[in-house]
Design an enzyme around this catalytic site. Structure first.
Site, PDB file in Angstrom:
ATOM      1  N   LYS A 240      -3.039   8.753   7.574  1.00 49.09           N
ATOM      2  CA  LYS A 240      -3.535   8.544   8.918  1.00 49.09           C
ATOM      3  C   LYS A 240      -5.004   8.952   9.061  1.00 49.09           C
ATOM      4  O   LYS A 240      -5.620   8.724  10.089  1.00 49.09           O
ATOM      5  CB  LYS A 240      -2.688   9.357   9.913  1.00 49.09           C
ATOM      6  CG  LYS A 240      -1.284   8.822  10.071  1.00 49.09           C
ATOM      7  CD  LYS A 240      -0.529   9.648  11.097  1.00 49.09           C
ATOM      8  CE  LYS A 240       0.876   9.081  11.309  1.00 49.09           C
ATOM      9  NZ  LYS A 240       1.638   9.935  12.220  1.00 49.09           N
ATOM     10  N   GLU A 241      -5.501   9.611   8.036  1.00 50.41           N
ATOM     11  CA  GLU A 241      -6.898  10.052   8.137  1.00 50.41           C
ATOM     12  C   GLU A 241      -7.782   9.143   7.259  1.00 50.41           C
ATOM     13  O   GLU A 241      -8.130   8.045   7.674  1.00 50.41           O
ATOM     14  CB  GLU A 241      -7.016  11.525   7.783  1.00 50.41           C
ATOM     15  CG  GLU A 241      -6.200  12.375   8.788  1.00 50.41           C
ATOM     16  CD  GLU A 241      -6.303  13.877   8.569  1.00 50.41           C
ATOM     17  OE1 GLU A 241      -7.371  14.324   8.111  1.00 50.41           O
ATOM     18  OE2 GLU A 241      -5.320  14.582   8.850  1.00 50.41           O
ATOM     19  N   LEU A 242      -8.080   9.572   6.031  1.00 55.45           N
ATOM     20  CA  LEU A 242      -8.923   8.728   5.188  1.00 55.45           C
ATOM     21  C   LEU A 242      -8.091   7.794   4.323  1.00 55.45           C
ATOM     22  O   LEU A 242      -8.569   6.770   3.848  1.00 55.45           O
ATOM     23  CB  LEU A 242      -9.823   9.600   4.299  1.00 55.45           C
ATOM     24  CG  LEU A 242     -10.816  10.452   5.084  1.00 55.45           C
ATOM     25  CD1 LEU A 242     -11.446  11.516   4.203  1.00 55.45           C
ATOM     26  CD2 LEU A 242     -11.893   9.593   5.694  1.00 55.45           C
TER      27      LEU A 242
END
Lengths: 345, 714
Positions: free
Chosen positions: A153-155
């Protein structure tokens, strides 16, 4: 004949002595070198003056002993979107240095607009945190980096891809600064170097701590007094004014029962240790620059400082705060905003 | 190339050296396995762990008692513990597998323990903070509630309960009374259940807050105590100690191993050094021994050469100084015997017949019996050598079949070893004799060196014999030569004289004939003969010093001779102070005139000489000379004995000239009538009284020629 032989042998002895003495002369090259000034010695020890170490809060020492080139490289990498799978997200996307090291969202948005599980903490002064992440699952900044990089969900990325994407533009500079050139460890090292530079010394309160009693307003001084007497100081303390222990969200009253809709992230450190004791426990966040890092708490539920202070009083201390007390506290918290690169945040 | 070829034992030395160096290297490598820096690092990190652990306990207690303001120091120590543990995990390799396993086991246990400690510290930090806030706020809040409620009616119950609760909770906090916990909980619950009853006295929220604090204290205080107890009780020091012990056990083991290798390294080094030193010393010793032997050899040779040289010198001296060949040969034999260290020696010469050798010289006990004994050519050792011309060195005569023992029987001599060399005539290789020495004294036999020297002696003996022969020949030749030379000398003089008054062809003839030893028969020629004599010179010479006499005569004779020769006369001979001169024909018949002129000049010359002597020699200034001249036929020829020949003139006219001179007045020149006749009027002459001459019946008419006048007349 005999004389000739003896002459030759005496020449041989002379030559031998010459060689031995030449070697002795060369041994000067092996003469021990004097000790070089270590980084620690180069940094002026922090002067805490009469407010010694027994003070619950210590002022932030100015950053020192950092390799400026590596810091510059780390800064470039920190803003590098090639770390993300879709090439749109950088570290700085959620940790905007211009906004106090946060994005101002309750929960940050990663690749493809995916919403994260918890509120993004500031990167400023992260170096002073005894553990990283809300649940403290990383012991240091180097390990912390693995989290956002691999979090879908981030990088949502991985090291091999990142190195491949970095190769064209970064190989040369890494080759220059690191013997091994571009590598995972060196990328981390550069970013860590940069994060070590992300400290905010010289806040009004630090100046006050160093003896400048006029650095704080009357209200702020009273706020500091409240901070001590109410018991906030029991958890928010040390250099980071927090960030050095875990505490249960809702130490005295049940926060999550009142808030409702409990998520996995709400379990806090329990997710790391699996110990019942650690349920709902989070790393106590640093209050440095707290005026700039709204919204607050791991769930980003408190929009303002007043709100956050009230929640803290209710659930952590089981106290009712007067409006004046709250105002004073908020005023004090405002004095914790420091400077970055000589400019106020 | 051969210089670099090594012997087997040198290969062995190299091999041993290589092996020794290999061993030393191995031992050195083994003795250096303990890395002391690594050891220091390990021990330091272990110490840091122990210190950090102790400090951590202290911090926990201070935090519990509220004297520590913040938890940063705890975090720092925990961080330090983590780092130190990581450092310890990288254990020194010299512990080796067993050591690493043992240390690793203890290290894992310590790591687990410290992990546990960290977890407990984290809990403690949180619970203690929670407890501290409640402990500080609970009394404050209770006091607030009571202060607000007390004025109101019916507050006593609540006040009572809260006071009691506060007091007991604080007591509970101070003590470790576990029994109070349940009772206190019950009172909190009771207060909670009566919350509605006290609504007029205190807001439910405030009361609840107070009860939350009480409950917190009741719940967490035992937990905090338990945590502190567990934390302090954690056996981290013991674990660290156990780790240290495990480490030390293997470290000491490693040290012992190292020391073992080091000991052997030292021993190996010492042995190697000793070996090398021994090699060097042995090498030097050998060289010294070689040098000494060489020097001794030189010394021995020099001694022997000196002795030989002296002997040779003596022989040479004898050969060159003593011309008696017998004596020379005797000396050579004596010296040979002495230098060779022989008991006997002999010299044998070949007979004129050339088939027999005769004992010429014999030395030794049997010398007398052997004198003049002859040996057949080819018989016995000497005969063999003489026949072959080769020297012989015999170590044991009786083992040699060439040896003839008959001479031993004859002389009663016991021959053992012998050395025989031939004597050779110098120019031709002919053997002329044999030289022999017998029985080396103190030694079993003669050696090559002796033989060499003996040959030199033989050569000297040959030279002596040769010299003797040559001397005899030279002596005869010299005698011949002397006679020849004498004849030659006389011939030269005669030839010169003859040349004066004999035509050249005659002289040449004489010279030719002289070779044939032809005596000149003589010829008759016409000549003028001049005699001169100093008056009273005989008397004067008796008074004068002989040197003075000779000097005067030399001056006088020289001057007179010069005048005679100037006038073409020949001084035939000096007779004491007198002079006889002969004037013969040259191209014209004027010898009478030249003779008379010479007489006049002689008188004048003597006058000049007298003037010169006036000052220096007054004794002779009164001297006067007589001069007589006669002209006529005389016989010229070589007259005298075979050895002493003289070419001169004789005859009656010569006697007449002498008589005229005897009759002459001192200071005058008398001439015969024949002379005067020849002169004619070219000189003035005064007729004097005639004189009687022996063997002449008629008196001789004489004329005096005055010197002054004669001169005036010219």
């Amino acid at each position: 004949m005999a004389k000739q032989t003896s002459t030759r042998s005496s020449w041989a002895w002379l030559l031998l002595f010459a060689v031995v003495f030449a070697l002795l002369g060369l041994s000067v090259l092996l003469f021990p070198e004097p000790p070089t000034l270590s980084v620690e010695e180069g940094v002026e020890q922090q002067d805490v003056g009469e407010f010694g170490r027994d003070r619950p809060i210590q002022p932030i020492p100015p950053p020192a002993g950092l390799d400026t080139e590596k810091v510059a490289l780390g800064r470039r990498l920190f803003h590098e979107t090639r770390f993300s799978a879709d090439g749109a997200v950088a570290c700085a996307t959620c940790h905007d240095l211009a906004r106090g090291g946060v994005d101002g969202l309750p929960r940050s948005r990663g690749i493809g607009g995916a919403e994260g599980e918890v509120n993004a903490p500031t990167v400023f002064n992260a170096v002073f945190n005894f553990k990283q992440f809300w649940d403290g699952r990383a012991d240091n900044l180097t390990d912390q980096m693995e989290g956002p990089i691999h979090n879908p969900k981030e990088l949502g990325s991985n090291w091999p891809d990142i190195l491949k994407r970095l190769e064209p533009d970064y190989a040369a500079v890494f080759q220059r600064l690191y013997p091994q050139g571009l590598s995972v460890d060196n990328v981390k090292d550069a970013i860590v170097a940069f994060q070590q530079s992300l400290v905010t010394p010289d806040s009004s309160f630090d100046r006050y701590l160093r003896g400048d009693l006029d650095a704080l307003t009357e209200k702020q001084r009273l706020g500091y007094s409240r901070f001590l007497t109410l018991g906030c100081i029991k958890c928010h303390q040390g250099v980071g004014v927090g960030g050095n222990m875990f505490q249960r969200m809702g130490a005295k009253n049940d926060y999550f029962r009142d808030r409702g809709s409990e998520t996995q992230a709400d379990l806090g450190r329990f997710n790391v240790t699996g110990e019942e004791f650690d349920r709902y426990r989070f790393k106590v966040p640093s209050l440095r620059n707290v005026a700039l890092t709204a919204p607050y708490f791991h769930d980003g539920s408190a929009k303002t400082l007043e709100q956050a202070v009230s929640v803290m009083a209710r659930y952590q201390l089981a106290r009712e705060l007067s409006d004046l007390e709250r105002e004073q506290l908020v005023a004090f918290l405002g004095s914790l905003t420091g400077t970055y690169q000589g400019k106020p945040l | 190339m051969s210089r670099f070829r090594l012997h087997a034992h040198q290969y062995a030395i190299i091999l041993v050296m290589l092996a020794a160096f290999g061993l030393v290297t191995f031992l050195y490598y083994k003795s250096e396995t303990v890395d002391y820096r690594d050891h220091e690092r390990f021990v330091t990190e272990l110490g840091l762990i122990q210190a950090a652990d102790a400090r951590l306990n202290e911090y926990v207690l201070r935090l519990r008692s509220g004297t520590l303001a913040n938890v940063d120091p705890l975090n720092r120590d925990l961080e330090s513990l983590r780092l130190s543990l990581d450092a310890l995990a990288d254990s020194p390799t010299f512990l080796r597998q067993a050591g690493l396993a043992a240390v690793g086991k203890q290290l894992r246990a310590l790591r687990e323990l410290l992990k546990r400690k960290e977890a407990l510290v984290e809990r403690f930090k949180a619970e203690n903070a929670n407890l501290q806030t409640s402990l500080s706020y609970f009394p404050v809040l209770v006091r607030q509630i009571i202060e607000r409620a007390e004025p109101k009616a019916g507050a006593s119950d609540l006040v009572q309960s809260l006071y009691g609760l506060l007091r007991d909770v604080l007591l509970f906090n101070l003590n470790n009374e576990q029994t109070m916990e349940a009772e206190l909980y019950a009172r909190v619950l009771s207060l909670e259940s009566h919350q509605a009853d006290y609504e007029g006295l205190v807001s439910p929220r405030t009361l609840e807050n107070a009860l939350v604090q009480a409950r917190t204290i009741l719940k967490i205080k035992p937990a905090v105590d338990g945590l502190v107890e567990e934390l302090i009780g954690l056996p981290a020091p013991e674990y660290a100690e156990r780790l240290a012990q495990a480490y030390n056990r293997y470290y000491e083991y490693a040290l012992r191993t190292t020391n073992f290798y080091r000991l052997w390294l030292y021993i190996a080094c010492v042995v190697l050094l000793l070996y090398v030193a021994w090699l060097i010393i042995r090498h030097l010793e050998r060289r010294v021994a070689m040098a000494t032997a060489q020097v001794e050899g030189y010394n021995e040779r020099l001694k022997r050469q000196l002795r030989d040289l002296q002997a040779m010198g003596a022989v040479s001296l004898t050969v060159s100084s003593v011309m008696d060949v017998e004596k020379v040969l005797d000396t050579i034999m004596d010296l040979s015997k002495e230098v060779m260290g022989a008991e006997a020696g002999s010299l044998l010469l070949l007979d004129d017949t050339g088939d027999k050798l005769r004992f010429h010289v014999a030395k030794g006990s049997a010398a007398d019996t052997l004198k003049n004994v002859t040996v057949e050519m080819g018989q016995g050792m000497v005969g063999h050598v003489a026949a072959t011309g080769r020297p012989l060195l015999v170590k044991d005569a009786y083992q040699d079949n060439r040896f003839d023992p008959s001479y031993d029987r004859l002389s009663g001599f016991q021959t053992r070893s012998m050395m025989t060399v031939p004597l050779r005539a110098k120019e031709q290789e002919r053997v002329i004799g044999v030289l022999q020495v017998i029985n080396k004294r103190h030694l079993p036999y003669f050696d090559e060196y002796d033989l060499h020297l003996f040959e030199s002696f033989a050569a000297q003996a040959s030279v002596a014999l040769e010299n003797a022969r040559l001397y005899a020949r030279t002596k005869a030749i010299a005698e011949d030569l002397r006679a020849t030379l004498e004849r030659e000398r006389n011939l030269t003089i005669e030839k010169e004289k003859m040349g004066k008054f004999i035509p050249k062809d005659v002289v040449d003839e004489i010279s030719r004939n002289r070779e044939k030893q032809l005596a000149l028969g003589g010829r008759t020629i016409c000549a003028s003969v001049l005699f001169s004599d100093i008056k009273g010179f005989t008397r004067l010479s008796e008074t004068l010093d002989p040197h003075e006499v000779v000097r005067f005569l030399n001056v006088y004779m020289t001057a007179m001779t010069e005048i005679i020769e100037e006038e073409g006369g020949i001084v035939d001979k000096f007779i004491g102070d007198g002079i006889m001169a002969v004037f013969t024909d040259r191209r014209d018949r004027d010898h009478a005139l030249r003779a008379a002129r010479a007489g006049v000049c002689m008188q004048r010359k003597l006058g000049e000489l007298r003037d010169q002597w006036q000052a220096s020699q007054p004794e002779v200034c009164g001297l006067q000379m007589r001069v007589g001249i006669n002209t006529g036929m005389v016989v010229a020829g070589n007259i005298g004995s075979q050895t002493r020949m003289d070419y001169t003139v004789v005859g009656d006219n010569v006697n007449v000239a002498s008589r005229i001179e005897g009759a002459c007045q001192p200071g005058m020149v008398y001439v015969s009538a024949a002379t005067q006749e020849d002169i004619g009027d070219r000189l003035e002459a005064i007729r004097m009284d005639p004189i009687q001459v022996k063997n002449r019946v008629q008196p001789v008419h004489i004329y005096a020629i005055s010197a002054e006048e004669g001169r005036a007349r010219r």
